[in-house]
Design an enzyme around this catalytic site. Structure first.
Site, PDB file in Angstrom:
ATOM      1  N   ASP A 173      -0.360   5.326   1.075  1.00 39.73           N
ATOM      2  CA  ASP A 173      -0.391   6.259   2.093  1.00 39.73           C
ATOM      3  C   ASP A 173      -0.205   5.430   3.502  1.00 39.73           C
ATOM      4  O   ASP A 173      -1.348   4.937   3.710  1.00 39.73           O
ATOM      5  CB  ASP A 173      -1.707   6.988   1.739  1.00 39.73           C
ATOM      6  CG  ASP A 173      -1.510   7.884   0.275  1.00 39.73           C
ATOM      7  OD1 ASP A 173      -0.621   8.654   0.245  1.00 39.73           O
ATOM      8  OD2 ASP A 173      -2.310   7.492  -0.464  1.00 39.73           O
ATOM      9  N   ASP A 187       0.843  -1.218  -0.120  1.00 40.33           N
ATOM     10  CA  ASP A 187       0.068  -0.013   0.094  1.00 40.33           C
ATOM     11  C   ASP A 187       0.732   1.300  -0.085  1.00 40.33           C
ATOM     12  O   ASP A 187       2.203   1.087   0.142  1.00 40.33           O
ATOM     13  CB  ASP A 187      -0.804   0.219   1.140  1.00 40.33           C
ATOM     14  CG  ASP A 187      -1.965   1.270   1.485  1.00 40.33           C
ATOM     15  OD1 ASP A 187      -2.389   1.598   0.407  1.00 40.33           O
ATOM     16  OD2 ASP A 187      -1.793   1.737   2.467  1.00 40.33           O
TER      17      ASP A 187
END
Length: 242
Positions: A15, A13
């Protein structure tokens, strides 16, 4: 361990997991809330974490109690303002342990993908700061039909890498993202970016660690090994709790 065991690819991922960009999103979210006459709270932030903008914005507007607000206009504001913040020099900061883990995976010859609900206009500044060459594949939120918590982004990345999801490990910082990884059929590691009392039943199959510093190639290999258990939880010292 045979070549058919262990991790074949690691899907990151962005952020809150790879880079500490959530504070920049929060700046834009506060500005949006103020423009609508509301107040952005930690509770709203927690509800939004891990969602694509198409689900995060309606959540935000609902919790702000501004039913007449235009979600499309709100989403455009958030993307535009956050992209401005991402483009400011020095704003993109790696999360602790992220670069060391990428280096370890590269040394082990394990391909990686960056998989985000953020749009390409937001992913590109991160890749410029971290290094585009660190990832074999990148999948942005505006390049899939359905965003997290739907599994499509991770299924797309696995397909582009030519690896079956069962031999991929997803690294996430939110429950919504972890659900996407698990529903894609990937082993999933949750590194919470916000305090959480306990993982929900929806992500009971995830391995929970306090920091990417605890994630090693050996740990990742074990998660997709035939002998690995389906549930692992670790404390801040990396000790298995169950």
């Amino acid at each position: 361990m045979s070549v058919d065991d262990g991790v074949a690819a690691v899907l990151f991922d962005m952020d809150g997991l790879l880079v500490d960009t959530e504070p920049l999103w929060t700046v834009a979210e506060h500005e949006l809330a103020e423009s609508l006459g509301g107040r952005f709270t930690p509770e709203i932030k927690t509800a939004m974490i891990g969602h694509g903008i198409d689900t995060a914005v309606p959540l935000m507007l609902s919790m702000l109690e501004v039913p007449d607000a235009d979600p499309d206009a709100a989403a455009r504001f958030l993307v535009k303002r956050t992209a401005e913040l991402f483009g400011e020099p020095g704003r993109i900061v790696p999360m602790p342990g992220s670069i060391a883990l990428l280096d370890a995976l590269a040394a082990a010859g394990i391909p990686t993908a960056l998989v985000s609900s953020s749009f390409r206009v937001l992913m590109d500044p991160v890749l410029a700061a971290i290094g585009l060459d660190r990832f074999a594949v990148t999948v942005a939120g505006d390049e899939v039909s359905l965003r997290k918590p739907h599994p499509e982004p991770y299924l797309t990345a696995a397909s582009l890498l030519g690896v079956v999801p069962a031999r991929c490990v997803v690294l996430e910082d939110s429950e919504a993202g972890a659900r996407a990884g698990l529903d894609a059929g990937c082993a999933t590691v949750l590194v919470p970016s916000f305090p959480m009392a306990a993982p929900s039943a929806a992500i009971a199959g995830a391995t929970v660690v306090a920091s990417l510093r605890e994630v090693t190639v050996g740990l990742l290999d074990g998660l997709v090994s035939p002998s690995a258990g389906s549930v692992r939880y670790r404390d801040a010292d990396g000790v298995d709790l169950v």
